[in-house]
Design an enzyme around this catalytic site. Structure first.
Site, PDB file in Angstrom:
ATOM      1  CG  ASP A  46      -1.851   7.710   0.289  1.00  0.00           C
ATOM      2  OD1 ASP A  46      -1.159   8.733   0.248  1.00  0.00           O
ATOM      3  OD2 ASP A  46      -2.499   7.283  -0.685  1.00  0.00           O
ATOM      4  CG  ASP A  99      -1.702   1.237   1.417  1.00  0.00           C
ATOM      5  OD1 ASP A  99      -2.407   1.615   0.467  1.00  0.00           O
ATOM      6  OD2 ASP A  99      -1.607   1.849   2.491  1.00  0.00           O
ATOM      7  CG  ASP A 128      -2.059   2.644   6.407  1.00  0.00           C
ATOM      8  OD1 ASP A 128      -2.536   3.651   6.956  1.00  0.00           O
ATOM      9  OD2 ASP A 128      -2.322   2.349   5.233  1.00  0.00           O
TER      10      ASP A 128
END
Length: 230
Positions: A19, A17, A178
């Site tokens: 961001d 991922d 995240d």
């Protein structure tokens, strides 16, 4: 010959991922959406912002407009998305900060010869700006939020698409995320997941391993996380 042990198995690919995982950009998205709300004389709530983390542009704009009491038709969503994207691009171009251990993680995957993909909910135009910091050569393929026919995270399609582009089985991949939204997408695709919470907590689960930082991850031992190693 005996089967390889979980310690020596190698994932077919590592799917990152962006961001909140590689770059500390969720804070910049918060600034942009708070600025949009302020331009309408409103204030974005913490709860609404937290519900957007890891989500795609269309869903985030719906949540944003609903939270500040604005109409959320297709035209309003498109206009808000254009405004927020322009503000985010300004912020991205001012400089992106790495998440702890991220540059080292990308360097280690290259040194180990592991295949990599970037799987992000961010639209392609903004991802291209971010890649000026992250490095385009860090990934064999990139999948962005506007390239999955509306089937964005938590739908598994972004991760399934990355696996298809790489020609690998998602069950043989390790995804690094995240947010609960991203973790749900990767798990639904069949990936083993490393979760490193950034802005919001990620609860434990059977196919995810939680770390505090990418610096803690042993990329030479990712095979032990694969579902096939169970």
């Amino acid at each position: 010959m005996p089967d390889a042990s979980p310690e020596t198995l190698r994932p077919a690919a590592v799917l990152f991922d962006m961001d909140g995982t590689l770059v500390d950009s969720e804070k910049l998205w918060t600034i942009a959406m708070e600025d949009y709300a302020a331009s309408r004389g409103r204030t974005l709530s913490t709860a609404a912002r937290e519900s957007m983390v890891g989500s795609n542009m269309n869903r985030s704009m719906r949540l944003l407009l609903a939270d500040i009491g604005e109409p959320a038709g297709e035209a309003e969503i498109a206009a808000a998305a254009k405004w927020v994207a322009a503000r985010v691009e300004q912020l991205f171009r001012q400089g992106l900060q790495w998440r702890p251990g991220a540059p080292e993680a990308l360097r280690t995957t290259r040194e180990l010869g592991l295949r990599t993909a970037l799987v992000t909910s961010t639209i392609r135009s903004l991802t291209e700006v971010a890649l000026e910091t992250i490095g385009r050569d860090s990934f064999e393929v990139t999948v962005c939020g506007d390239e999955v026919d509306g089937r964005n995270k938590p739908d598994p399609e972004p991760y399934l698409r990355a696996a298809r582009l790489l020609g690998v089985d998602p069950a043989e991949c390790v995804a690094i995320e995240d947010s609960p939204t991203g973790v749900a997408a990767a798990e639904a695709a069949g990936c083993a997941v490393i979760a490193i919470p950034c802005e919001v907590p990620v609860p434990p689960g059977p196919h995810r391993t939680l770390y505090r930082s990418l610096s803690e991850v042993r990329f030479d031992r990712l095979g032990r996380l694969l579902r096939r190693a169970e």
